[in-house]
Motif scaffolding. Sequence first.
Motif, mmCIF file in Angstrom:
data_model
loop_
_atom_site.group_PDB
_atom_site.id
_atom_site.type_symbol
_atom_site.label_atom_id
_atom_site.label_comp_id
_atom_site.label_asym_id
_atom_site.label_seq_id
_atom_site.Cartn_x
_atom_site.Cartn_y
_atom_site.Cartn_z
ATOM 1 N N HIS A 52 39.608 48.186 -3.558
ATOM 2 C CA HIS A 52 40.724 48.498 -2.578
ATOM 3 C C HIS A 52 39.713 49.707 -2.278
ATOM 4 N N TYR A 53 39.736 49.750 -0.522
ATOM 5 C CA TYR A 53 39.398 50.551 0.164
ATOM 6 C C TYR A 53 39.966 52.085 -0.077
ATOM 7 N N LYS A 54 41.480 52.662 -0.771
ATOM 8 C CA LYS A 54 42.133 53.978 -1.236
ATOM 9 C C LYS A 54 40.950 54.709 -1.865
ATOM 10 N N TYR A 55 40.690 53.486 -2.794
ATOM 11 C CA TYR A 55 40.100 54.185 -4.098
ATOM 12 C C TYR A 55 38.300 54.122 -4.430
ATOM 13 N N GLU A 56 38.332 56.041 -4.862
ATOM 14 C CA GLU A 56 36.863 55.546 -5.002
ATOM 15 C C GLU A 56 36.346 55.789 -6.378
ATOM 16 N N VAL A 57 36.003 55.258 -6.708
ATOM 17 C CA VAL A 57 35.380 55.386 -7.663
ATOM 18 C C VAL A 57 34.324 56.628 -8.175
ATOM 19 N N THR A 58 34.133 57.644 -9.309
ATOM 20 C CA THR A 58 33.612 58.539 -9.022
ATOM 21 C C THR A 58 32.109 58.484 -10.342
ATOM 22 N N ASN A 59 33.239 57.797 -10.935
ATOM 23 C CA ASN A 59 32.119 58.494 -11.963
ATOM 24 C C ASN A 59 32.464 56.631 -13.327
ATOM 25 N N GLY A 60 31.809 56.432 -13.854
ATOM 26 C CA GLY A 60 31.835 55.260 -15.129
ATOM 27 C C GLY A 60 32.018 53.635 -14.164
ATOM 28 N N ASN A 61 32.068 52.434 -14.880
ATOM 29 C CA ASN A 61 31.128 51.043 -13.730
ATOM 30 C C ASN A 61 32.496 50.028 -14.332
ATOM 31 N N ILE A 62 32.052 49.020 -13.358
ATOM 32 C CA ILE A 62 33.216 47.478 -14.002
ATOM 33 C C ILE A 62 32.237 46.793 -13.815
ATOM 34 N N TYR A 63 32.006 46.239 -14.854
ATOM 35 C CA TYR A 63 31.237 44.693 -15.237
ATOM 36 C C TYR A 63 32.509 43.022 -14.928
ATOM 37 N N PHE A 64 31.209 42.124 -14.365
ATOM 38 C CA PHE A 64 32.140 41.190 -14.709
ATOM 39 C C PHE A 64 30.849 40.152 -15.319
ATOM 40 N N GLU A 65 31.701 39.765 -15.960
ATOM 41 C CA GLU A 65 30.314 38.503 -16.195
ATOM 42 C C GLU A 65 28.695 38.828 -16.579
ATOM 43 N N GLY A 66 29.102 40.406 -16.639
ATOM 44 C CA GLY A 66 27.558 41.107 -17.158
ATOM 45 C C GLY A 66 26.710 41.573 -16.004
ATOM 46 N N GLU A 67 27.960 41.468 -14.815
ATOM 47 C CA GLU A 67 27.180 41.822 -13.982
ATOM 48 C C GLU A 67 28.243 43.296 -13.122
ATOM 49 N N ASP A 68 26.942 44.288 -12.809
ATOM 50 C CA ASP A 68 28.016 45.859 -12.200
ATOM 51 C C ASP A 68 28.613 45.176 -11.163
ATOM 52 N N ILE A 69 29.842 45.158 -10.710
ATOM 53 C CA ILE A 69 30.747 44.499 -9.767
ATOM 54 C C ILE A 69 31.560 45.889 -9.127
ATOM 55 N N SER A 70 30.977 46.908 -9.417
ATOM 56 C CA SER A 70 31.382 48.558 -8.634
ATOM 57 C C SER A 70 30.993 48.656 -7.239
ATOM 58 N N ASN A 71 30.801 48.114 -6.771
ATOM 59 C CA ASN A 71 30.295 47.977 -4.791
ATOM 60 C C ASN A 71 29.948 46.690 -4.232
ATOM 61 N N LEU A 72 30.721 46.241 -4.950
ATOM 62 C CA LEU A 72 30.513 44.624 -4.343
ATOM 63 C C LEU A 72 32.200 44.828 -3.389
ATOM 64 N N GLU A 73 31.980 43.933 -2.116
ATOM 65 C CA GLU A 73 32.961 44.293 -1.388
ATOM 66 C C GLU A 73 33.958 43.234 -2.214
ATOM 67 N N VAL A 74 35.526 43.414 -1.515
ATOM 68 C CA VAL A 74 36.217 42.843 -2.258
ATOM 69 C C VAL A 74 36.265 41.508 -1.756
ATOM 70 N N SER A 75 35.637 40.412 -0.875
ATOM 71 C CA SER A 75 35.649 39.515 -0.830
ATOM 72 C C SER A 75 34.393 38.405 -1.793
ATOM 73 N N ASP A 76 33.528 39.944 -1.687
ATOM 74 C CA ASP A 76 32.634 38.938 -3.178
ATOM 75 C C ASP A 76 33.019 38.706 -4.157
ATOM 76 N N ARG A 77 33.601 39.919 -4.873
ATOM 77 C CA ARG A 77 34.824 40.216 -6.288
ATOM 78 C C ARG A 77 35.593 38.952 -6.259
ATOM 79 N N ALA A 78 36.284 38.029 -5.208
ATOM 80 C CA ALA A 78 36.778 37.165 -5.026
ATOM 81 C C ALA A 78 36.564 35.773 -5.209
ATOM 82 N N LYS A 79 34.762 35.531 -4.678
ATOM 83 C CA LYS A 79 34.334 34.374 -4.841
ATOM 84 C C LYS A 79 33.730 35.018 -6.391
#
Lengths: 250, 192
Positions: A52-79
């Motif tokens: 979501h555009y209102k939130y900024e990740v200042t530190n840390g990571n989100i991995y989905f199936e081993g891939e860091d998705i922290s900087n992915l567009e919303v639609s790419d996460r959905a895909k």
Amino acid sequence: MMKIENLNVKIKDTDIDILRDFSLEIGSGEVHAIMGPNGAGKSSLSKTIMGHYKYEVTNGNIYFEGEDISNLEVSDRAKKGIFLCMQDPMVIEGISNSEFLRTARSEVSSEKVNLYTFIKDMEEVMKKVELDSNMLHRSLNFGFSGGEKKKNEILQMLFLKPKFIILDELDSGLDVDSLRIVCENINEYLNDNPETSVLIITHYTRILDYIKPDYVHVLVDGKIKKTGNSDLAFEIEKNGYSMIGNDIDE
Amino acid sequence: MSKILYVLDDNKNSNYKYNINEDTIIYHFSINGSSDVEINMVKEGVSLYYYYSNINYDNNSFKIKVTHLASNTHSEIFNHGVNVYNNKLTYFVDGIVIKSSSKCICNQDNQIINMNDGKSTICPNLLIDNYDVDSNHAAYIGSFKEDILFYMMSRGISREKANRLLLNGFLINSDSIDKSKIGKFIDEIKNI
């Protein structure tokens, strides 16, 4: 499947911290529930995972199936297979449900969706969630009751076949019968797709009667304060969140 | 059954005057033009739904004045514009209910989407001279709301595709429009 590591999140362009060193790992096929008092950061967590555009990740990571998705567009996460069932789904006038879903399906699957197959599939899914098939041709969520909007979210979920489902306050605005219908559909989907993981964001245990969590976490001030099994949820319902503070205040 | 009128202005300035004496729906589409529309609600009990959609490339304006000259008349005006470049687009929208017209409904909804840094203005006016009237106006100038884009993108739809779907829905904003009558306008949406 989903691994969140030391995630720090603030509201963009402010100094308001939402999540602080938040970590959580959700394995394939697992169901996790996050409970917490108002303002703990539960919904913000779900939106942050979705980008979501209102939130900024200042530190840390989100991995989905081993891939860091922290900087992915919303639609790419959905895909990639992440689906957020929203607390308050948007109403969009001028775009019909069918147009919206057909576009979404074709974007997610990267294939052109045949109109005949689409309508046939849709009618079947609409029957399952007990939505009137006329709603297919109406503007997205326009004139829908709270319950119909939530059913429409589940319809979209069934149709887009995600691997990771976030249910953000699914039970809000749902009467008992509608809650049963949507939960039965989710359970059926999980039975058919046992690798799918679920993150349930909730205030109440009502939904957990239908979708049994493997783990329950209590989120307070942007941090997980306690983890347990489903008994923890019922304990909280009985004693309130103050017991968490007493138990583990650092 | 309402009378239905389609108006398509293509790169021209135009003036229209209507006396509404039966239930009427008017779909007015404009490609880069200025229009001046005057409407009189002349027969008791009639309704008017006016849908104006325009695609704007230069400096243009749209003026519409709806005057309720008879009681129990009902007007709903929906004006949707897309200001594509950095030019001026201005809407003047007047709803007038005269003193002798009671129990009227006079509503207007105005929205302009700025695709760039264009200067858009909406001047909504409700001049009501009767106490027994239901009248509302709404005006919005800006881009498509980020919350809506987020919702669409969360279903896998790219930002570009979401914007395109929203543009279509915004400019063809009634399910009952016969699209075969406005082919040129639909083609023009693809060029935005």
